[in-house]
Design a protein around this motif. Structure first.
Motif, PDB file in Angstrom:
ATOM      1  N   LEU A 197       0.843  -1.199   0.000  1.00 22.82           N
ATOM      2  CA  LEU A 197       0.000   0.000   0.000  1.00 22.82           C
ATOM      3  C   LEU A 197       0.880   1.251   0.000  1.00 22.82           C
ATOM      4  O   LEU A 197       1.919   1.268   0.670  1.00 22.82           O
ATOM      5  N   ILE A 198       0.446   2.291  -0.739  1.00 22.61           N
ATOM      6  CA  ILE A 198       1.169   3.562  -0.733  1.00 22.61           C
ATOM      7  C   ILE A 198       0.168   4.689  -0.474  1.00 22.61           C
ATOM      8  O   ILE A 198      -0.802   4.836  -1.220  1.00 22.61           O
ATOM      9  N   PHE A 199       0.428   5.449   0.563  1.00 23.37           N
ATOM     10  CA  PHE A 199      -0.368   6.656   0.815  1.00 23.37           C
ATOM     11  C   PHE A 199       0.264   7.778  -0.029  1.00 23.37           C
ATOM     12  O   PHE A 199       1.356   8.253   0.279  1.00 23.37           O
ATOM     13  N   GLU A 200      -0.426   8.163  -1.094  1.00 23.33           N
ATOM     14  CA  GLU A 200       0.148   9.163  -2.020  1.00 23.33           C
ATOM     15  C   GLU A 200       0.210  10.540  -1.365  1.00 23.33           C
ATOM     16  O   GLU A 200      -0.564  10.857  -0.466  1.00 23.33           O
ATOM     17  N   SER A 201       1.122  11.373  -1.867  1.00 23.20           N
ATOM     18  CA  SER A 201       1.252  12.751  -1.330  1.00 23.20           C
ATOM     19  C   SER A 201       0.274  13.680  -2.045  1.00 23.20           C
ATOM     20  O   SER A 201       0.663  14.646  -2.715  1.00 23.20           O
ATOM     21  N   ASP A 202      -0.995  13.367  -1.929  1.00 20.57           N
ATOM     22  CA  ASP A 202      -1.976  14.177  -2.654  1.00 20.57           C
ATOM     23  C   ASP A 202      -3.191  14.406  -1.776  1.00 20.57           C
ATOM     24  O   ASP A 202      -3.234  13.976  -0.626  1.00 20.57           O
ATOM     25  N   TYR A 203      -4.182  15.107  -2.315  1.00 21.57           N
ATOM     26  CA  TYR A 203      -5.506  15.123  -1.704  1.00 21.57           C
ATOM     27  C   TYR A 203      -6.520  15.088  -2.846  1.00 21.57           C
ATOM     28  O   TYR A 203      -6.217  15.455  -3.982  1.00 21.57           O
ATOM     29  N   LEU A 204      -7.703  14.606  -2.506  1.00 24.12           N
ATOM     30  CA  LEU A 204      -8.769  14.480  -3.503  1.00 24.12           C
ATOM     31  C   LEU A 204      -9.603  15.751  -3.510  1.00 24.12           C
ATOM     32  O   LEU A 204      -9.829  16.350  -2.450  1.00 24.12           O
ATOM     33  N   TYR A 205     -10.064  16.146  -4.689  1.00 24.98           N
ATOM     34  CA  TYR A 205     -10.919  17.332  -4.754  1.00 24.98           C
ATOM     35  C   TYR A 205     -11.940  17.187  -5.867  1.00 24.98           C
ATOM     36  O   TYR A 205     -11.737  16.447  -6.824  1.00 24.98           O
ATOM     37  N   ASN A 206     -13.051  17.921  -5.684  1.00 22.19           N
ATOM     38  CA  ASN A 206     -14.115  17.904  -6.677  1.00 22.19           C
ATOM     39  C   ASN A 206     -14.716  19.303  -6.715  1.00 22.19           C
ATOM     40  O   ASN A 206     -15.231  19.789  -5.708  1.00 22.19           O
ATOM     41  N   MET A 207     -14.612  19.977  -7.857  1.00 25.81           N
ATOM     42  CA  MET A 207     -15.087  21.355  -7.970  1.00 25.81           C
ATOM     43  C   MET A 207     -16.595  21.422  -8.191  1.00 25.81           C
ATOM     44  O   MET A 207     -17.179  22.491  -8.083  1.00 25.81           O
ATOM     45  N   ILE A 208     -17.211  20.284  -8.524  1.00 23.30           N
ATOM     46  CA  ILE A 208     -18.623  20.338  -8.943  1.00 23.30           C
ATOM     47  C   ILE A 208     -19.551  19.791  -7.861  1.00 23.30           C
ATOM     48  O   ILE A 208     -20.530  20.436  -7.493  1.00 23.30           O
ATOM     49  N   GLU A 209     -19.291  18.566  -7.398  1.00 22.90           N
ATOM     50  CA  GLU A 209     -20.129  18.018  -6.321  1.00 22.90           C
ATOM     51  C   GLU A 209     -19.244  17.831  -5.103  1.00 22.90           C
ATOM     52  O   GLU A 209     -18.299  17.041  -5.146  1.00 22.90           O
ATOM     53  N   ASN A 210     -19.548  18.557  -4.063  1.00 25.54           N
ATOM     54  CA  ASN A 210     -18.729  18.437  -2.860  1.00 25.54           C
ATOM     55  C   ASN A 210     -19.541  18.829  -1.644  1.00 25.54           C
ATOM     56  O   ASN A 210     -20.658  19.352  -1.772  1.00 25.54           O
ATOM     57  N   GLU A 211     -18.973  18.573  -0.488  1.00 28.18           N
ATOM     58  CA  GLU A 211     -19.644  18.863   0.772  1.00 28.18           C
ATOM     59  C   GLU A 211     -19.195  20.253   1.217  1.00 28.18           C
ATOM     60  O   GLU A 211     -18.421  20.401   2.146  1.00 28.18           O
ATOM     61  N   LEU A 212     -19.652  21.270   0.521  1.00 28.54           N
ATOM     62  CA  LEU A 212     -19.406  22.687   0.832  1.00 28.54           C
ATOM     63  C   LEU A 212     -18.023  23.195   0.466  1.00 28.54           C
ATOM     64  O   LEU A 212     -17.781  24.383   0.521  1.00 28.54           O
ATOM     65  N   ASN A 213     -17.099  22.328   0.178  1.00 32.13           N
ATOM     66  CA  ASN A 213     -15.772  22.799  -0.185  1.00 32.13           C
ATOM     67  C   ASN A 213     -15.156  21.799  -1.137  1.00 32.13           C
ATOM     68  O   ASN A 213     -15.392  20.593  -1.019  1.00 32.13           O
ATOM     69  N   TYR A 214     -14.335  22.276  -2.060  1.00 26.74           N
ATOM     70  CA  TYR A 214     -13.801  21.387  -3.103  1.00 26.74           C
ATOM     71  C   TYR A 214     -12.975  20.241  -2.534  1.00 26.74           C
ATOM     72  O   TYR A 214     -12.785  19.223  -3.194  1.00 26.74           O
ATOM     73  N   ARG A 215     -12.483  20.389  -1.306  1.00 24.83           N
ATOM     74  CA  ARG A 215     -11.676  19.318  -0.707  1.00 24.83           C
ATOM     75  C   ARG A 215     -12.526  18.289   0.032  1.00 24.83           C
ATOM     76  O   ARG A 215     -12.007  17.293   0.518  1.00 24.83           O
ATOM     77  N   ASN A 216     -13.810  18.519   0.124  1.00 22.97           N
ATOM     78  CA  ASN A 216     -14.705  17.587   0.832  1.00 22.97           C
ATOM     79  C   ASN A 216     -15.472  16.786  -0.210  1.00 22.97           C
ATOM     80  O   ASN A 216     -16.457  17.239  -0.778  1.00 22.97           O
ATOM     81  N   VAL A 217     -14.992  15.555  -0.458  1.00 26.06           N
ATOM     82  CA  VAL A 217     -15.525  14.786  -1.593  1.00 26.06           C
ATOM     83  C   VAL A 217     -16.515  13.734  -1.123  1.00 26.06           C
ATOM     84  O   VAL A 217     -16.429  13.232   0.008  1.00 26.06           O
TER      85      VAL A 217
END
Lengths: 318, 274
Positions: A197-217
């Motif tokens: 397993l590899i925990f990537e150095s990233d974060y997930l984002y969604n500009m269209i459907e999200n929980e109030l903020n693009y970083r809340n997917v």
């Protein structure tokens, strides 16, 4: 009459000359008149956000027993209190939750006393003893852990520690690896990569459907198993992606991207190895108040607690 | 006869001179030499004194009939949202009376672009940095309870829950995007989602996406302002809005956290995420 005409003509001369001066000046400075276009003034009444998608949840569980060891020996970046939504279900299921401090013996905690130690009746010296949650009976206090939970360690596991953890898993122990992109400096990959397993150095984002903020997917795509059972939709708050051969069990949709890679791909913030021994979760926030109450997050936490409570088959030989 | 003609001519000349004098006396105050005022907005907008000075200046320019157009020279990474918004609204009011042209120097980011968007027309240089449309804020921290310090309500010490803060951040984001799309209208080729990414664009890219209207320096902007205002032989007057921090003052993440903790609120500000 002549006098009147004379006066009138003089006044006309004055006015004409004055008007010419005024007109001349106007033409010198102006090409015409400016007509301002209409300016759209903003209205602020249309700005609105949807209400929080909270869900009523009742935790149904079967009480059992077992020992959970939570790592606090690697400058782990979390507070016990903030993860009470995770620890409480563990305790409710009859599990004893112990905390590993830097002075504790990891090998003893995971693999138990050696035969020699048992024979001599010695108890290896420990440092400061962490108080366990749901302090079990004497037997449980001495017994090795069934599950080892490692959350956002800021120090790498030493080679000896890695060997101990590997041995622990080989003997039937389970690992719950938890990290979060916002807890920077996490050193979990040296351990995780040993299990594919590899925990990537990233974060997930969604500009269209999200929980109030693009970083809340939102996640709605699950591989069916015990950890994802009864889940329709969860919300993760600045989660990262876990790379693996085929261990992903929750997947992002078409409009969710990784901050690291711009191309569209199916990303997985939750992974479970095929032998059901290693569960990896790449978000801490959804397990904290008030985010645990959103959508099916509490159900996911309960499922994780159920997975922890299901002890693997332990082999006794060391 | 000669004497008669001389008398008529002298009388005519005299009244012509009276007419000229009268004409000048009337023309000069009634038709003053038109001015184009260039206003320099430079540096982060983080001081109430900046907003006060900007509003005062813009109001005076709106009332002054000799000022026929305004050119905003913007070199700013943005600032506090509540400091930027009143200036934006005042610029819109000014635009209802006379043309407003914006010229971007090195940067019109976040709040800097917010102000530029209020203009009738925007110029930038090929390597100007334009955009960073978005907002940030800190989330409320847990209340520190004390035995001898009581508040009268749950959110008195924190302002609200974390959830509420995130909701408000989203609302402020919508307001910013709306402010840009309302003024840029059909010139924009970016969608709301693309705008919300908060990217900074080079001047040439910003032109392609409709964030600006033309590449050009302030001299061209002044000519454009004159053309829109339909004036010639005008005077150019320079004004600078009060700015305590220099343009090259950029914030790091740590400085922003310190800024937010000392002055909580919403920020339309570009900062280096190091």
């Amino acid at each position: 009459m002549r006098a009147f005409i004379s006066i009138a003509s003089r006044i006309i001369v004055v006015l004409v000359v004055a008007a010419a001066i005024v007109a001349g000046r106007a033409l010198f400075f102006h090409e015409g008149s400016y007509q301002p276009s209409s300016v759209a003034m903003p209205g602020y009444t249309q700005v609105a956000v949807p209400p929080a998608p909270t869900t009523e949840f009742t935790d149904n569980f079967t009480k059992g027993s077992g020992i959970v060891l939570v790592d606090l020996a690697h400058r782990n970046r979390f507070f016990r209190e903030e993860l009470s939504p995770l620890f409480l279900p563990l305790v409710s299921r009859g599990l004893t939750v112990r905390f590993l401090s830097p002075a504790d013996n990891l090998e003893k905690e995971l693999l138990g006393d050696t035969e020699e130690e048992k024979g001599n009746g010695e108890t290896p010296a420990n440092g400061e003893e962490e108080v366990a949650l749901n302090d079990g009976n004497e037997e449980e206090k001495e017994a090795p852990a069934d599950v080892f939970i490692i959350i956002a360690p800021q120090e790498e596991f030493s080679n000896d520690a890695l060997k101990t953890v590997k041995k622990f898993v080989d003997k039937g122990g389970k690992l719950l690896l938890i990290a979060d992109p916002t807890r920077s400096g996490t050193q979990i990959n040296k351990l995780a990569m040993g299990f594919g397993l590899i925990f990537e150095s990233d974060y997930l984002y969604n500009m269209i459907e999200n929980e109030l903020n693009y970083r809340n997917v939102f996640i709605t795509d699950f591989k069916q198993n015990g950890v994802t059972g009864k889940l329709k939709k969860i919300a993760l708050y600045t989660a990262g992606s876990i790379s693996s051969a085929d261990a992903g069990i929750a997947f992002t949709g078409g409009n969710t991207f990784s901050s690291l890679v711009e191309s569209r791909q199916r990303l997985s913030p939750i992974a479970l190895t095929s032998d059901d021994k290693i569960l990896a979760v790449y978000d801490i926030t959804f397990m904290t108040e008030p985010y645990n109450g959103i959508l099916d997050n509490n159900q996911l936490i309960a499922n994780i607690a159920d997975w922890v409570a299901q002890k693997g088959k332990r082999t006794t030989s060391k | 006869m000669k004497r008669f003609l001389r008398r008529v001519f002298t009388s005519f000349l005299f009244f012509m001179l009276v007419g000229v004098a009268l004409g000048i006396a009337v023309a000069v105050p009634v038709i003053p030499r038109p001015k184009i005022v260039t206003i320099s907005i430079s540096g982060p907008m983080l001081d109430q004194a900046f907003t006060d000075d900007a509003l005062d200046t813009l109001r005076k320019l709106g009332k002054d009939n000799s000022v026929r157009a305004v050119v905003l020279q913007i070199d700013s990474p943005g600032g506090g949202a509540s400091l930027v918004e009143p200036v934006y609204l005042e610029l819109l009011r000014l635009r209802q009376k006379k043309p407003v042209i914006a010229v971007v120097g090195s940067m019109a980011a976040s709040g800097g672009y917010y102000l530029a968007a209020a203009a009738d027309y925007i110029y930038a240089q090929p390597t100007s940095q334009v955009g960073s449309i978005g907002v940030f804020s800190g989330l409320p921290q847990a209340e520190q309870l004390a035995e001898d310090l009581l508040t009268s309500g749950l959110f008195k010490a924190t302002g609200g829950s974390k959830r509420k803060a995130i909701e408000e951040l989203e609302m402020v984001r919508q307001e910013f995007v709306s402010a840009v799309t309302l003024q840029r209208g059909g010139r924009l080729t970016l969608s709301d989602q693309q705008i919300s990414l908060g990217a900074l664009y080079l001047g040439t890219d910003a032109l392609r996406y409709g964030l600006i209207d033309e590449i050009g320096p302030v001299t061209v902007a002044i000519e454009r302002a004159a053309e829109m205002a339909r004036i010639r032989n005008y005077e150019v007057v320079k004004k600078t809005i009060f700015q305590p921090l220099p343009f090259f003052f950029f914030f790091s993440v740590e400085q922003m956290k310190a800024q937010i903790s000392s002055a909580p609120g919403y920020y339309y500000l570009y900062f280096e995420s190091k």
